[in-house]
Design a protein around this motif. Structure first.
Motif, PDB file in Angstrom:
ATOM      1  N   MET C   1       0.855  -1.214   0.000  1.00  0.00           N
ATOM      2  CA  MET C   1       0.000   0.000   0.000  1.00  0.00           C
ATOM      3  C   MET C   1       0.873   1.240   0.000  1.00  0.00           C
ATOM      4  SD  MET C   1      -3.022   1.328   0.037  1.00  0.00           S
ATOM      5  CE  MET C   1      -3.716   2.949   0.378  1.00  0.00           C
ATOM      6  N   SER C   2       0.632   2.128  -0.955  1.00  0.00           N
ATOM      7  CA  SER C   2       1.396   3.368  -1.025  1.00  0.00           C
ATOM      8  C   SER C   2       0.980   4.323   0.093  1.00  0.00           C
ATOM      9  CB  SER C   2       1.150   4.042  -2.376  1.00  0.00           C
ATOM     10  OG  SER C   2       1.654   5.363  -2.371  1.00  0.00           O
ATOM     11  N   TRP C   3       1.945   5.070   0.647  1.00  0.00           N
ATOM     12  CA  TRP C   3       1.598   6.084   1.657  1.00  0.00           C
ATOM     13  C   TRP C   3       1.036   7.331   0.983  1.00  0.00           C
ATOM     14  CZ3 TRP C   3       3.613  11.013   1.783  1.00  0.00           C
ATOM     15  CH2 TRP C   3       4.795  11.242   1.062  1.00  0.00           C
ATOM     16  N   LEU C   4       1.174   7.393  -0.339  1.00  0.00           N
ATOM     17  CA  LEU C   4       0.704   8.573  -1.056  1.00  0.00           C
ATOM     18  C   LEU C   4       0.042   8.137  -2.363  1.00  0.00           C
ATOM     19  CD1 LEU C   4       0.686  11.701  -1.021  1.00  0.00           C
ATOM     20  CD2 LEU C   4       2.877  11.646  -2.208  1.00  0.00           C
ATOM     21  N   PRO C   5      -1.120   7.502  -2.272  1.00  0.00           N
ATOM     22  CA  PRO C   5      -1.748   6.972  -3.483  1.00  0.00           C
ATOM     23  C   PRO C   5      -2.217   8.062  -4.434  1.00  0.00           C
ATOM     24  CG  PRO C   5      -3.192   6.728  -1.601  1.00  0.00           C
ATOM     25  CD  PRO C   5      -1.865   7.190  -1.066  1.00  0.00           C
ATOM     26  N   SER C   6      -2.463   9.263  -3.934  1.00  0.00           N
ATOM     27  CA  SER C   6      -2.988  10.329  -4.796  1.00  0.00           C
ATOM     28  C   SER C   6      -2.839  11.677  -4.105  1.00  0.00           C
ATOM     29  CB  SER C   6      -4.483  10.073  -5.097  1.00  0.00           C
ATOM     30  OG  SER C   6      -5.037  11.164  -5.795  1.00  0.00           O
ATOM     31  N   LEU C   7      -2.735  12.730  -4.914  1.00  0.00           N
ATOM     32  CA  LEU C   7      -2.759  14.085  -4.337  1.00  0.00           C
ATOM     33  C   LEU C   7      -4.178  14.638  -4.310  1.00  0.00           C
ATOM     34  CD1 LEU C   7       0.354  15.961  -5.758  1.00  0.00           C
ATOM     35  CD2 LEU C   7       0.034  14.980  -3.497  1.00  0.00           C
ATOM     36  N   ILE C   8      -5.082  13.914  -4.908  1.00  0.00           N
ATOM     37  CA  ILE C   8      -6.456  14.398  -5.010  1.00  0.00           C
ATOM     38  C   ILE C   8      -7.241  13.969  -3.773  1.00  0.00           C
ATOM     39  CG2 ILE C   8      -8.507  14.481  -6.475  1.00  0.00           C
ATOM     40  CD1 ILE C   8      -5.805  15.513  -7.721  1.00  0.00           C
ATOM     41  N   THR C   9      -7.771  14.942  -3.076  1.00  0.00           N
ATOM     42  CA  THR C   9      -8.552  14.654  -1.873  1.00  0.00           C
ATOM     43  C   THR C   9     -10.035  14.851  -2.208  1.00  0.00           C
ATOM     44  OG1 THR C   9      -8.392  16.929  -1.073  1.00  0.00           O
ATOM     45  CG2 THR C   9      -6.656  15.406  -0.386  1.00  0.00           C
ATOM     46  N   PRO C  10     -10.927  14.378  -1.334  1.00  0.00           N
ATOM     47  CA  PRO C  10     -12.358  14.546  -1.620  1.00  0.00           C
ATOM     48  C   PRO C  10     -12.699  16.020  -1.878  1.00  0.00           C
ATOM     49  CG  PRO C  10     -12.039  13.053   0.203  1.00  0.00           C
ATOM     50  CD  PRO C  10     -10.698  13.653  -0.101  1.00  0.00           C
ATOM     51  N   PRO C  11     -13.730  16.279  -2.685  1.00  0.00           N
ATOM     52  CA  PRO C  11     -14.017  17.652  -3.127  1.00  0.00           C
ATOM     53  C   PRO C  11     -14.297  18.636  -2.001  1.00  0.00           C
ATOM     54  CG  PRO C  11     -15.789  16.150  -3.742  1.00  0.00           C
ATOM     55  CD  PRO C  11     -14.656  15.309  -3.279  1.00  0.00           C
ATOM     56  N   THR C  12     -14.965  18.220  -0.947  1.00  0.00           N
ATOM     57  CA  THR C  12     -15.209  19.148   0.148  1.00  0.00           C
ATOM     58  C   THR C  12     -15.089  18.414   1.465  1.00  0.00           C
ATOM     59  OG1 THR C  12     -17.570  18.737   0.123  1.00  0.00           O
ATOM     60  CG2 THR C  12     -16.749  20.642  -1.153  1.00  0.00           C
ATOM     61  N   PRO C  13     -14.582  19.104   2.465  1.00  0.00           N
ATOM     62  CA  PRO C  13     -13.979  20.424   2.470  1.00  0.00           C
ATOM     63  C   PRO C  13     -12.479  20.337   2.213  1.00  0.00           C
ATOM     64  CG  PRO C  13     -14.159  19.642   4.699  1.00  0.00           C
ATOM     65  CD  PRO C  13     -14.637  18.524   3.809  1.00  0.00           C
ATOM     66  N   PRO C  14     -11.790  21.470   1.981  1.00  0.00           N
ATOM     67  CA  PRO C  14     -10.332  21.453   1.786  1.00  0.00           C
ATOM     68  C   PRO C  14      -9.557  21.085   3.044  1.00  0.00           C
ATOM     69  CG  PRO C  14     -11.206  23.689   1.678  1.00  0.00           C
ATOM     70  CD  PRO C  14     -12.373  22.774   1.673  1.00  0.00           C
ATOM     71  N   GLU C  15     -10.290  20.897   4.130  1.00  0.00           N
ATOM     72  CA  GLU C  15      -9.623  20.500   5.367  1.00  0.00           C
ATOM     73  C   GLU C  15      -8.819  19.212   5.191  1.00  0.00           C
ATOM     74  OE1 GLU C  15     -12.352  20.752   8.666  1.00  0.00           O
ATOM     75  OE2 GLU C  15     -11.132  19.395   9.860  1.00  0.00           O
ATOM     76  N   GLU C  16      -9.337  18.302   4.382  1.00  0.00           N
ATOM     77  CA  GLU C  16      -8.595  17.055   4.167  1.00  0.00           C
ATOM     78  C   GLU C  16      -7.323  17.295   3.356  1.00  0.00           C
ATOM     79  OE1 GLU C  16     -10.714  13.486   3.253  1.00  0.00           O
ATOM     80  OE2 GLU C  16     -12.631  14.366   3.808  1.00  0.00           O
ATOM     81  N   GLY C  17      -7.355  18.295   2.496  1.00  0.00           N
ATOM     82  CA  GLY C  17      -6.157  18.646   1.741  1.00  0.00           C
ATOM     83  C   GLY C  17      -5.092  19.219   2.657  1.00  0.00           C
ATOM     84  N   TYR C  18      -5.540  19.955   3.648  1.00  0.00           N
ATOM     85  CA  TYR C  18      -4.604  20.511   4.626  1.00  0.00           C
ATOM     86  C   TYR C  18      -3.961  19.378   5.438  1.00  0.00           C
ATOM     87  CZ  TYR C  18      -2.775  24.037   7.870  1.00  0.00           C
ATOM     88  OH  TYR C  18      -1.953  24.852   8.608  1.00  0.00           O
ATOM     89  N   ALA C  19      -4.768  18.396   5.781  1.00  0.00           N
ATOM     90  CA  ALA C  19      -4.232  17.239   6.513  1.00  0.00           C
ATOM     91  C   ALA C  19      -3.196  16.508   5.659  1.00  0.00           C
ATOM     92  CB  ALA C  19      -5.372  16.297   6.909  1.00  0.00           C
ATOM     93  N   LEU C  20      -3.440  16.445   4.363  1.00  0.00           N
ATOM     94  CA  LEU C  20      -2.464  15.805   3.479  1.00  0.00           C
ATOM     95  C   LEU C  20      -1.171  16.620   3.423  1.00  0.00           C
ATOM     96  CD1 LEU C  20      -1.584  13.674   1.462  1.00  0.00           C
ATOM     97  CD2 LEU C  20      -2.853  14.876  -0.326  1.00  0.00           C
ATOM     98  N   ALA C  21      -1.301  17.943   3.453  1.00  0.00           N
ATOM     99  CA  ALA C  21      -0.109  18.808   3.448  1.00  0.00           C
ATOM    100  C   ALA C  21       0.745  18.558   4.687  1.00  0.00           C
ATOM    101  CB  ALA C  21      -0.517  20.281   3.379  1.00  0.00           C
ATOM    102  N   ILE C  22       0.095  18.336   5.810  1.00  0.00           N
ATOM    103  CA  ILE C  22       0.834  18.027   7.040  1.00  0.00           C
ATOM    104  C   ILE C  22       1.528  16.671   6.907  1.00  0.00           C
ATOM    105  CG2 ILE C  22       0.514  17.401   9.474  1.00  0.00           C
ATOM    106  CD1 ILE C  22      -1.323  19.730   9.789  1.00  0.00           C
ATOM    107  N   LYS C  23       0.828  15.721   6.320  1.00  0.00           N
ATOM    108  CA  LYS C  23       1.417  14.393   6.112  1.00  0.00           C
ATOM    109  C   LYS C  23       2.660  14.479   5.223  1.00  0.00           C
ATOM    110  CE  LYS C  23       0.045   9.771   4.460  1.00  0.00           C
ATOM    111  NZ  LYS C  23      -1.080   8.998   3.861  1.00  0.00           N
TER     112      LYS C  23
END
Lengths: 76, 76, 76, 76, 76, 76
Positions: C1-23
């Motif tokens: 399993m990849s630790w980074l399968p995709s840069l695309i996060t669910p469409p809403t909210p961008p909060e999950e994208g922020y969590a990915l940035a921390i990761k």
């Protein structure tokens, strides 16, 4: 002869673009401290310090962004 | 053989693009301090210092921007 | 399993994208210092220092730029 | 007469764009510390310090990104 | 309720986008040091130090780039 | 009255955009340390330190990127 005739590097590989990024990074230092001897003495300071090397790498990364964009990421 | 034949990594996953960003970050250090032994000694300095590690992560983040853009964010 | 399968996060909210940035910000640290115990000890150093926390926030900001661009700023 | 009449530099070579990036980098310093004598004294501090020179180069790299984008990387 | 439901701020003025950039800058700090009391104590450290304040401003500038791009620079 | 009614500055010259970048850089400091007297005292610290001035210039460079993009580099 210009030291920077173009930002466009040969299409492959991007290795030459990276070399240009290093050249751009060094040129600002050279223009701020034109004395070759002083720069030579300073080299020992940053080439043997982990944080200094990381800072150098940060500058190269920023310039590499510019060169990579200029060359459309060598996609073609 | 070029150390950087392309900025384009396989389409999935972006994990390989991140690995390339780390490679790009290390290469500027290597080109500034080519001595493997010196770099090895310096490793203990930054691998055990919180701020040094954060600085390394900043360089990787900048290079990852470049690689991600080159690969169109692996959207396809 | 990849630790980074995709840069695309669910469409809403961008909060999950922020969590990915921390990761993404933490992963470069982890790859440079793989020892969990050492990282745990270093945590006290940067979590209690104002400038260290600002530096961490800078890395996250850079990675969040990348993730936000990848997701077209969650505009849709 | 404006000190910054345009971000567009002559089409070739990009060397002039790099010179503009240096000018932009210095102007923020000049506006923050308008006293010529003080800036002159400070020059010895950063022109003889490896990390200071790297930091200057980082600012120039950031401004060069802006100027290069403004000029479409002098591609044409 | 998400702390970041959207990167899109009202069309005018961009002042609200700047406020969002500050929120984004603080959130990484909060996630790294969740203890409100510790953050409160640290505040005196960076709010009274010129270089710390400049570093904070750098993070905000980076996040403001992201928010401004997300909002198409509030051009319309 | 908003302190930031728009990112769009008059078409010529870009000098006004640069002034806006400085304003943006200072605003984050002001919002973090609202006390005018404290900021006044801190001014002597960074206005007379070479590295502090370089750091200020770095923040301005980042904000100038944003303003220049918002204004399409004042190309027209």
């Amino acid at each position: 002869m210009s030291w920077l005739p173009s930002l466009i590097t040969p299409p492959t590989p991007p290795e030459e673009g990276y070399a240009l990024a290093i050249k751009l990074s060094r040129m600002a230092v050279k223009m701020t401290q034109p004395d070759d001897d002083v720069r030579g003495e300073l080299r020992a300071d940053y080439a043997n310090d982990a944080d200094s090397l990381t800072a150098v790498s940060q500058v190269v990364a920023t310039n590499f962004q510019t060169v990579a964009q200029a060359n459309n990421y060598w996609r073609d």
